[in-house]
Design an enzyme around this catalytic site. Structure first.
Site, PDB file in Angstrom:
ATOM      1  N   LYS A  36      51.549  50.746   0.002  1.00  0.00           N
ATOM      2  CA  LYS A  36      51.507  51.283   1.221  1.00  0.00           C
ATOM      3  C   LYS A  36      50.993  50.271   2.234  1.00  0.00           C
ATOM      4  O   LYS A  36      50.440  49.096   1.852  1.00  0.00           O
ATOM      5  CB  LYS A  36      50.619  52.338   1.124  1.00  0.00           C
ATOM      6  CG  LYS A  36      49.185  51.978   0.786  1.00  0.00           C
ATOM      7  CD  LYS A  36      48.057  53.070   0.607  1.00  0.00           C
ATOM      8  CE  LYS A  36      46.593  52.534   0.026  1.00  0.00           C
ATOM      9  NZ  LYS A  36      45.882  53.617   0.058  1.00  0.00           N
ATOM     10  N   TYR A 264      35.823  31.755  25.725  1.00  0.00           N
ATOM     11  CA  TYR A 264      35.326  32.757  26.586  1.00  0.00           C
ATOM     12  C   TYR A 264      33.774  33.125  26.552  1.00  0.00           C
ATOM     13  O   TYR A 264      33.126  32.745  25.040  1.00  0.00           O
ATOM     14  CB  TYR A 264      35.885  34.028  26.243  1.00  0.00           C
ATOM     15  CG  TYR A 264      37.361  33.880  26.714  1.00  0.00           C
ATOM     16  CD1 TYR A 264      37.875  33.666  28.040  1.00  0.00           C
ATOM     17  CD2 TYR A 264      38.313  34.356  25.764  1.00  0.00           C
ATOM     18  CE1 TYR A 264      39.112  33.504  28.415  1.00  0.00           C
ATOM     19  CE2 TYR A 264      39.790  34.334  26.328  1.00  0.00           C
ATOM     20  CZ  TYR A 264      40.188  33.921  27.541  1.00  0.00           C
ATOM     21  OH  TYR A 264      41.538  34.006  27.978  1.00  0.00           O
TER      22      TYR A 264
HETATM   23  C1  LIG Z   1      45.182  53.247  -1.453  1.00  0.00           C
HETATM   24  C2  LIG Z   1      45.172  54.133  -2.613  1.00  0.00           C
HETATM   25  C3  LIG Z   1      45.366  53.657  -3.996  1.00  0.00           C
HETATM   26  C4  LIG Z   1      45.024  52.073  -4.215  1.00  0.00           C
HETATM   27  O1  LIG Z   1      43.601  51.527  -3.836  1.00  0.00           O
HETATM   28  P1  LIG Z   1      42.973  50.376  -4.138  1.00  0.00           P
HETATM   29  O2  LIG Z   1      41.650  50.654  -4.103  1.00  0.00           O
HETATM   30  O3  LIG Z   1      43.628  49.377  -3.422  1.00  0.00           O
HETATM   31  O4  LIG Z   1      43.483  49.987  -5.612  1.00  0.00           O
HETATM   32  C5  LIG Z   1      45.056  54.428  -5.019  1.00  0.00           C
HETATM   33  N1  LIG Z   1      45.370  55.661  -4.712  1.00  0.00           N
HETATM   34  C6  LIG Z   1      45.302  56.267  -3.488  1.00  0.00           C
HETATM   35  C7  LIG Z   1      45.483  58.038  -3.608  1.00  0.00           C
HETATM   36  C8  LIG Z   1      45.284  55.505  -2.389  1.00  0.00           C
HETATM   37  O5  LIG Z   1      45.403  56.333  -1.322  1.00  0.00           O
END
Ligand SMILES: *Cc1c(COP(=O)(O)O)cnc(C)c1O
Length: 368
Positions: A36, A264
């Protein structure tokens, strides 16, 4: 000028590391690679292609748009998407063989309609809220959802591939309470005669912490990218290798007198005559502005703190009397430089946020 190197061979290594870890005691635990948010900033398609070639069992994404992008690019591995808008097109998801998480009666109803429309049963994973209070059906409402699901299976509208949940990672006590609730959910499903091929609970952190909770599959996100899910453990302790290196070249150097204000707000004034090096990376690239005065970068194998204010496109480093010239390599994080963890702690955040917010002005180069 700005380069992001993504070492896909390290993605393969990390996948293999997680696989060996969960199958060490002769169990047959599957691994889902989570890609994702553009694979946490690493490039969703490139990472998905690599882990597919490495035989990953499942690919996980948050939403259907991400899943559709993967299918359009020719990814054949089973995909699960778990975060849905009330308008999402489940019929199209079913046609493209995308597994959908079902978190409520309302979603089940929509999935059933979509399956009727598509003329194919939907592949679903029941998402149970065992205590994170995000998406998922509560334990109180689970029984009704399971009964409806069982009826939908009998009607040929859904296939129950999985049942899953997600930990809050608050602490051992809280996580164990969630594991217990997950067990309760599994027992309820068993009692009602609803069968699931894949029970899955843990992401990277839970996978590394609770071997008793690997069930049939684990979901690896941050570990795949070679970063630790914990603030007090380094990824190397688990045999994981970082995938992303962010670097730039020095674009200008200049000699200035003592007492000059730099960038800045003059957070920094030169204490003596010195050389300033200008680096074309700023908060637009995802270098957090609140890491000003704290983050370090590496130039010619020496570490320098960014003492002046990080701007949108650039920052300035005081390199003293070191010989630094335009064209020299500056490592923001990765390989020989500071790690994404170092930058995260300088910015008072987590490594996840550093890599996922990396800006689009970096040129990406893929290895492997
Ligand atoms: C993002 C996510 C993961 C992966 O999590 P990590 O901590 O990056 O391994 C797994 N399950 C769900 C439901 C998630 O939203």
């Amino acid at each position: 000028m700005r380069k992001l190197t993504i070492d896909l061979n390290n993605v393969a290594h990390n996948l293999d590391t997680m696989r060996k870890l969960v199958n060490s005691s002769g169990k047959q635990v599957k691994v889902m690679g989570v890609v994702k948010a553009d694979a946490y900033g690493h490039g969703m398609l490139q990472v998905a292609r690599k882990i597919e070639a490495e035989g990953v069992d499942y690919i996980g994404v948050a939403d259907l748009a991400e899943a559709q992008t993967l299918r359009a690019a020719g990814i054949k591995t089973p995909i699960l998407a778990w975060l849905h808008d009330p308008q999402d097109d489940f019929a199209s998801a079913i046609k493209h063989e995308i597994d959908v998480a079902v978190s409520s009666q309302e979603q089940l109803l929509r999935v059933k309609k979509a399956a009727t429309l598509a003329g194919t049963p939907a592949q679903i994973h029941i998402k149970v809220d065992t205590g994170l209070s995000r998406n998922g059906v509560t334990i109180d409402e689970l029984e009704d959802l399971l009964i409806e699901t069982k009826a939908a299976v009998a009607d040929g509208l859904v296939q129950t591939v999985g049942i899953f949940s997600h930990l809050s990672s608050t602490g051992v006590k809280e996580d164990l309470a969630q594991i217990e609730r997950f067990e309760l959910a599994l027992a309820m499903a068993a009692k009602l005669g609803v069968e699931f091929e894949l029970r899955h609970l843990t992401a990277s952190d839970g996978t590394l912490s609770y071997p008793q909770a690997h069930y049939d599959m684990i979901r690896a996100g941050i570990a795949l990218y070679g970063l630790s899910p914990f603030s007090d453990n380094r990824a190397a302790e688990f045999g994981l290798k970082p995938v992303m290196t962010a670097e730039a070249t020095v674009v200008q150097t200049k000699r200035v007198q003592a007492g000059e204000g730099v960038s800045y707000g003059y957070l920094y004034r030169t204490p003596k005559e010195t050389t300033l090096a200008l680096v074309p990376v700023g908060y637009a690239e995802g270098l957090p502005r609140n890491a000003s005065g704290k983050a370090e970068v590496c130039i010619n194998n020496k570490f320098y703190k960014i003492l002046s204010r990080i701007a949108m496109d650039q920052f300035v480093v005081d390199v003293g009397d070191a010989s630094v010239s335009p064209g020299d390599r500056v490592v923001i994080f990765g390989d020989c430089g500071p790690s994404a963890d170092d930058l995260a702690s300088a910015a008072d955040t987590i490594n996840y946020e550093i890599v996922t917010r990396i800006g689009s002005r970096f040129n990406r180069e893929f290895i492997g």
